[in-house]
Motif scaffolding. Structure first.
Motif, PDB file in Angstrom:
ATOM      1  N   SER A  71       0.861  -1.194   0.000  1.00 27.75           N
ATOM      2  CA  SER A  71       0.000   0.000   0.000  1.00 27.75           C
ATOM      3  C   SER A  71       0.886   1.230   0.000  1.00 27.75           C
ATOM      4  CB  SER A  71      -0.909  -0.009   1.239  1.00 27.75           C
ATOM      5  OG  SER A  71      -1.684   1.167   1.279  1.00 27.75           O
ATOM      6  N   PRO A  74       1.084   5.713  -1.480  1.00 28.58           N
ATOM      7  CA  PRO A  74       0.347   6.834  -2.063  1.00 28.58           C
ATOM      8  C   PRO A  74       0.155   6.626  -3.562  1.00 28.58           C
ATOM      9  CG  PRO A  74       1.964   7.652  -0.493  1.00 28.58           C
ATOM     10  CD  PRO A  74       2.208   6.186  -0.634  1.00 28.58           C
ATOM     11  N   SER A  75      -0.942   7.136  -4.067  1.00 26.70           N
ATOM     12  CA  SER A  75      -1.317   6.838  -5.451  1.00 26.70           C
ATOM     13  C   SER A  75      -0.335   7.393  -6.466  1.00 26.70           C
ATOM     14  CB  SER A  75      -2.724   7.389  -5.726  1.00 26.70           C
ATOM     15  OG  SER A  75      -2.747   8.791  -5.472  1.00 26.70           O
ATOM     16  N   ASN A  76       0.475   8.407  -6.071  1.00 27.44           N
ATOM     17  CA  ASN A  76       1.425   8.975  -7.037  1.00 27.44           C
ATOM     18  C   ASN A  76       2.796   8.309  -6.944  1.00 27.44           C
ATOM     19  OD1 ASN A  76       1.860  10.049  -4.468  1.00 27.44           O
ATOM     20  ND2 ASN A  76       2.857  11.885  -5.299  1.00 27.44           N
ATOM     21  N   ARG A 121      -7.738   1.467  -5.609  1.00 26.48           N
ATOM     22  CA  ARG A 121      -7.637   2.669  -4.765  1.00 26.48           C
ATOM     23  C   ARG A 121      -8.327   2.413  -3.445  1.00 26.48           C
ATOM     24  NH1 ARG A 121      -6.643   7.617  -7.401  1.00 26.48           N
ATOM     25  NH2 ARG A 121      -6.914   8.509  -5.312  1.00 26.48           N
ATOM     26  N   GLU A 122      -7.683   2.812  -2.368  1.00 23.14           N
ATOM     27  CA  GLU A 122      -8.283   2.824  -1.031  1.00 23.14           C
ATOM     28  C   GLU A 122      -7.983   4.178  -0.427  1.00 23.14           C
ATOM     29  OE1 GLU A 122      -6.992  -0.426   1.366  1.00 23.14           O
ATOM     30  OE2 GLU A 122      -8.008  -1.968   0.163  1.00 23.14           O
ATOM     31  N   GLY A 123      -8.887   5.148  -0.671  1.00 25.07           N
ATOM     32  CA  GLY A 123      -8.654   6.511  -0.237  1.00 25.07           C
ATOM     33  C   GLY A 123      -7.528   7.127  -1.051  1.00 25.07           C
ATOM     34  N   SER A 124      -6.522   7.677  -0.364  1.00 21.95           N
ATOM     35  CA  SER A 124      -5.378   8.277  -1.046  1.00 21.95           C
ATOM     36  C   SER A 124      -4.301   7.260  -1.366  1.00 21.95           C
ATOM     37  CB  SER A 124      -4.784   9.384  -0.163  1.00 21.95           C
ATOM     38  OG  SER A 124      -4.332   8.831   1.064  1.00 21.95           O
ATOM     39  N   GLN A 125      -4.518   6.004  -0.988  1.00 20.91           N
ATOM     40  CA  GLN A 125      -3.523   4.966  -1.190  1.00 20.91           C
ATOM     41  C   GLN A 125      -3.905   4.088  -2.392  1.00 20.91           C
ATOM     42  OE1 GLN A 125      -1.162   6.334   1.013  1.00 20.91           O
ATOM     43  NE2 GLN A 125      -0.626   4.197   1.490  1.00 20.91           N
ATOM     44  N   ARG A 126      -2.877   3.541  -2.991  1.00 23.42           N
ATOM     45  CA  ARG A 126      -3.091   2.562  -4.049  1.00 23.42           C
ATOM     46  C   ARG A 126      -2.512   1.228  -3.551  1.00 23.42           C
ATOM     47  NH1 ARG A 126      -4.237   3.201  -9.400  1.00 23.42           N
ATOM     48  NH2 ARG A 126      -3.775   5.425  -9.226  1.00 23.42           N
ATOM     49  N   ASP A 162       9.159   8.198  -5.001  1.00 21.25           N
ATOM     50  CA  ASP A 162       8.250   9.366  -4.979  1.00 21.25           C
ATOM     51  C   ASP A 162       8.712  10.332  -6.060  1.00 21.25           C
ATOM     52  OD1 ASP A 162       6.565  11.436  -4.493  1.00 21.25           O
ATOM     53  OD2 ASP A 162       7.361  11.921  -2.509  1.00 21.25           O
TER      54      ASP A 162
END
Length: 335
Positions: free
Chosen positions: A69, A71-73, A100-105, A132
């Motif tokens: 898990s 962050p999506s970026n 996607r789970e909220g702001s997480q991928r 990142d």
């Protein structure tokens, strides 16, 4: 109206009993084991290892899920499993679509592992790589936690209250097993008796070597008579052995290689030897010629002839030994 109520009550009672029985069975059914979860984080990235079932079962495969898990970026690279498992073989893998789970991928890699008997079953640390893009830094990584999996026995313990219906049953060995045991026993007996038999043969050999030619010839003659070959119809064999006793005596006493010569060669040799008187050569000729008729011409001698042949052989050995002893004494006296 009363009858309807009774029927309704009966149906309701039966339904209640079925419901209670179903609930009881449901309570008795064992719950499936909870998968084992191991987790480790590095900054905003979290890695989980999910092992289902939590223990290694040699009769079924183990499902390993590598879940990351981030962050999506973030850019995430899932690890390779090859070479990172012990006591387990990779039987297949696939990656699920990131979700996607909220702001997480969430990224997931599912690996099917086939266990085999081994000293231990272990999942070694694997590198989770992430980056990142917004920070401008390079790729970073962290290891997953190592896992050592317990092995669940194939056969569970016997439930309490369950006993064997029959006692132990004796299984009789087969014919091949009995033959093998018999052969081994015979070999052991032969190995145990071999030193004793060799000792007896050596003792007998040394005893015969210490005998004089006369004593040895008379001993061989008594041994031949004890076999009673003529009484068993083996007259030809008897005459072979009888003449060989006389020939071996002559070889030991006079040095003439009588056993290796034909009758004619032997008689020619002794007739030219001064140690053999003419009357002795004549008796030997008659004795050996009569024996050759039995050995080679299939003549069936009468019992009196057999007795006479034995007497001739015995008389020659005894008188020749006396004559030889006399000549030796005369030689010593002359010296």
């Amino acid at each position: 109206m009363t009858a309807n109520r009774r029927v309704h009550r009966a149906v309701s009672g039966v339904a209640l009993l079925i419901t209670v029985a179903a609930c009881t069975r449901r309570e008795q059914a064992p719950a499936p084991p909870t998968p084992r979860v191991a987790e480790r984080s590095s900054g905003p990235v979290t890695a989980r290892l999910i092992v289902d079932p939590p223990e290694v079962q040699l009769d079924r495969d183990t499902l390993l899920t590598i879940q990351v898990s981030a962050p999506s970026n973030f850019a995430v690279r899932l690890p390779a499993v090859e070479g990172r498992v012990e006591g387990l073989a990779t039987a297949g893998l696939f990656d699920r679509e990131p979700r996607r789970e909220g702001s997480q991928r969430v990224y997931e890699r599912c690996v099917r592992l086939t266990p085999h008997p081994a000293p231990r079953h272990r999942i070694a640390p694997m590198a989770i790589r992430w980056q990142d893009p917004a920070s401008g830094e390079g790729e970073r990584w962290f290891p997953t936690p190592p896992l050592v999996l317990a092995v669940r026995p194939l056969v569970s313990e016997k439930p309490r209250g369950v006993a064997d219906i029959f006692g132990p049953v004796r299984v009789r060995p087969g014919v091949a097993t009995l033959l093998t045991y018999t052969l081994v026993l015979l070999l052991l007996l032969a190995a145990a008796c071999a030193p004793w038999l060799l000792g007896r043969r050596l003792q007998r050999y040394l005893k015969l070597r210490r005998l004089s030619p006369k004593e040895r010839a008379l001993w061989e003659l008594e041994a031949l008579l004890a076999r009673d070959l003529p009484g068993k119809g083996r007259v030809k064999e008897f005459y072979f052995d009888l003449t060989m006793i006389v020939r071996r005596y002559i070889e030991r006493a006079h040095g003439v290689r009588a056993p290796e010569q034909t009758t004619e060669e032997f008689l020619q040799a002794v007739s030219q030897d001064s140690r053999f008187a003419p009357q002795v050569v004549a008796r030997l000729r008659d004795f050996l010629s009569a024996a050759d008729l039995v050995k080679y011409a299939a003549v069936r001698p009468e019992p009196q002839a057999v007795t006479a042949a034995i007497a001739t052989a015995r008389h020659y050995i005894e008188t020749d030994a006396v004559e030889q002893s006399r000549r030796q004494q005369e030689g010593h006296g002359a010296g």
